[in-house]
Scaffold this motif. Structure first.
Motif, PDB file in Angstrom:
ATOM      1  N   HIS A  38      -1.323  19.103  35.794  1.00 21.66           N
ATOM      2  CA  HIS A  38      -0.667  17.795  35.873  1.00 21.66           C
ATOM      3  C   HIS A  38       0.250  17.745  37.094  1.00 21.66           C
ATOM      4  O   HIS A  38       0.351  16.717  37.772  1.00 21.66           O
ATOM      5  CB  HIS A  38       0.141  17.549  34.594  1.00 21.66           C
ATOM      6  N   LEU A  39       0.901  18.859  37.392  1.00 22.35           N
ATOM      7  CA  LEU A  39       1.749  18.913  38.582  1.00 22.35           C
ATOM      8  C   LEU A  39       0.909  18.839  39.849  1.00 22.35           C
ATOM      9  O   LEU A  39       1.259  18.127  40.804  1.00 22.35           O
ATOM     10  CB  LEU A  39       2.595  20.183  38.586  1.00 22.35           C
ATOM     11  N   VAL A  68       4.021  12.613  44.072  1.00 25.11           N
ATOM     12  CA  VAL A  68       5.237  12.250  43.324  1.00 25.11           C
ATOM     13  C   VAL A  68       6.268  13.358  43.440  1.00 25.11           C
ATOM     14  O   VAL A  68       7.452  13.118  43.707  1.00 25.11           O
ATOM     15  CB  VAL A  68       4.898  11.995  41.833  1.00 25.11           C
ATOM     16  N   LEU A  69       5.821  14.584  43.245  1.00 28.68           N
ATOM     17  CA  LEU A  69       6.733  15.730  43.253  1.00 28.68           C
ATOM     18  C   LEU A  69       7.344  15.977  44.630  1.00 28.68           C
ATOM     19  O   LEU A  69       8.456  16.482  44.741  1.00 28.68           O
ATOM     20  CB  LEU A  69       5.994  16.986  42.790  1.00 28.68           C
ATOM     21  N   GLU A  71       8.739  16.912  31.762  1.00 27.53           N
ATOM     22  CA  GLU A  71       7.726  16.725  30.735  1.00 27.53           C
ATOM     23  C   GLU A  71       6.719  17.867  30.740  1.00 27.53           C
ATOM     24  O   GLU A  71       6.254  18.309  29.677  1.00 27.53           O
ATOM     25  CB  GLU A  71       7.039  15.372  30.927  1.00 27.53           C
ATOM     26  N   ARG A  82      11.371  13.820  36.209  1.00 26.23           N
ATOM     27  CA  ARG A  82      10.824  13.521  34.879  1.00 26.23           C
ATOM     28  C   ARG A  82       9.432  14.120  34.722  1.00 26.23           C
ATOM     29  O   ARG A  82       9.092  14.668  33.664  1.00 26.23           O
ATOM     30  CB  ARG A  82      10.783  12.016  34.647  1.00 26.23           C
ATOM     31  N   THR A  83       8.614  14.023  35.760  1.00 23.56           N
ATOM     32  CA  THR A  83       7.267  14.598  35.720  1.00 23.56           C
ATOM     33  C   THR A  83       7.338  16.090  35.452  1.00 23.56           C
ATOM     34  O   THR A  83       6.585  16.631  34.628  1.00 23.56           O
ATOM     35  CB  THR A  83       6.533  14.337  37.050  1.00 23.56           C
ATOM     36  N   GLU A 119      11.720  10.249  39.353  1.00 26.94           N
ATOM     37  CA  GLU A 119      10.355  10.227  38.817  1.00 26.94           C
ATOM     38  C   GLU A 119       9.749  11.625  38.892  1.00 26.94           C
ATOM     39  O   GLU A 119       9.054  12.072  37.963  1.00 26.94           O
ATOM     40  CB  GLU A 119       9.486   9.244  39.599  1.00 26.94           C
ATOM     41  N   ASN A 153      -0.069  15.431  40.621  1.00 23.15           N
ATOM     42  CA  ASN A 153       1.022  14.545  41.025  1.00 23.15           C
ATOM     43  C   ASN A 153       1.818  15.104  42.210  1.00 23.15           C
ATOM     44  O   ASN A 153       3.025  14.917  42.298  1.00 23.15           O
ATOM     45  CB  ASN A 153       1.954  14.303  39.837  1.00 23.15           C
TER      46      ASN A 153
END
Length: 365
Positions: A221-222, A228-229, A242, A238-239, A235, A225
């Motif tokens: 998942h990381l 985003v990271l 989680e 939060r990613t 955001e 994303n």
């Protein structure tokens, strides 16, 4: 009600004879400006008193606020400051808890505070509520702790939190280094799961495919994303949070730390013993993951290294303040850290020549 729930909290977990008992957090709250949710959690569990375990810095960041919230609701509290995650401090906490007869342990802070909290909760049969102030490791939701004793740092089975309250506003204010360490700790799952499966094939150790897949999902998942990271904003935090919680839950389902801890963690623990100034746990696991994937012939090491580079996670020893010799020595001795835990390192470990080649070929040194 509280005494009944505390009795339930004393149930063991993991493989117990023919039974596989799963214990994971009952309540998970993630969001911005939600620290006051601790009051709702405490009230719902019928908690009338709590030992707040925190540190000097984290007390100011969130510990004092949590204490004030509880005092307003007439919840009796006492603060226990933890300067380091040692067995000695955990024992002090147990004595303090037993003396004042609290209902719960609330850990507020980073890894050391949460780990000590878990051990106190285990020894007293208390509720453990996890309130992380950093996103540096997957221990925020796992039932395992890492403590220091004379022989060095070691892992032990404690208890999972009954609740996790992760305030993104607070966590986002932590130094970026902690955020990057958390990413390193999650990506360790890619290697750890393979070590777990290997041990199942070689030694017949229990292997839970669901827990393994959940741990891998957290890591992938990381990877999915990355854009985003790379921003490192709320955001992104939060990613990561989680994913850390999901990884911790995978361990709770497995009943062991296997889904997120393999040869790369053994390497990190070896560095903790050897290095003059060890880096953060997740940082060390990050470079350990790259090297162990390379050693096992898994080309994912290239993708993981590229991912780390793109989002600013260190991939070189010197960036972490570690010397070449410390890296080599840790690689050579890693298999001795937990000999009962079979990994790609086997029973004999690495030769010096193999260690040098691995570290150089991956660019760690």
């Amino acid at each position: 009600m509280t005494s009944l729930l505390k009795g339930l909290n004393g149930i063991p977990f993991g493989l117990v004879g023919k039974k596989h008992i799963i214990r994971i957090p009952s309540i998970v709250i993630v969001g911005e400006d939600i620290l006051d949710s601790v009051v709702d959690v405490v009230s719902s569990l019928g908690i009338k008193s709590a030992l707040i375990v925190t540190g000097n810095k984290t007390r100011k960041i969130a510990g004092e606020f949590v204490q004030e919230l509880l005092l307003r609701r007439n919840v009796r509290t006492k603060v226990f400051l933890v300067p380091q995650p040692s067995l000695a401090y955990a024992q002090q906490g147990v004595e303090l808890y037993s003396k004042f007869k609290f209902d719960a342990v609330i850990g507020v802070g980073g890894g050391k505070n949460l780990d000590v909290s878990k051990v106190i909760a285990k020894e007293t049969g208390a509720f453990f509520i996890s309130v992380p102030t950093t996103a540096s490791h997957d221990g925020i939701a796992s039932p395992f702790a890492s403590l220091i004793e004379r022989k060095g740092k070691y892992s032990l089975t404690a208890v999972p939190p009954i609740a996790v309250i992760a305030d993104i506003d607070i966590i986002s204010k932590a130094p970026p280094r902690f955020y990057r360490a958390g990413i390193g700790d999650i990506m360790a799952n890619v290697n750890a799961v393979q070590d777990w499966l290997l041990s199942h094939k070689v030694r017949g150790e229990y292997y839970g495919e669901y827990a393994a897949n959940l741990a891998l999902m957290s890591a992938y998942h990381l990877l999915k994303n990355e854009s985003v990271l790379s921003n490192g904003d709320k955001e992104a935090i939060r990613t990561l949070v989680e994913a850390l919680i999901s990884s911790g839950i995978a361990m709770g389902i497995a009943g062991s730390s296997r889904p997120g801890s393999g040869s790369e963690h053994l390497f990190s623990h070896a560095l903790d013993k050897i290095a003059e100034r060890p880096a953060l746990h997740g940082e060390q696991c990050g470079i350990g993951t790259i090297m162990m994937l390379y050693y096992r012939g898994d080309d994912q090491w290239i993708r993981v290294k590229e991912f780390f580079t793109n989002i600013g996670v260190p991939t070189k020893a010197r960036a972490l303040g570690l010397s070449k010799e410390e890296i080599i020595e840790a690689l050579i001795t890693a298999h001795k850290i937990r000999p009962e835990r079979y990994t790609i390192l086997g029973e004999r470990g690495l030769t010096r020549e193999e260690a040098i080649k691995i570290a150089k070929e991956t660019g760690v040194i």
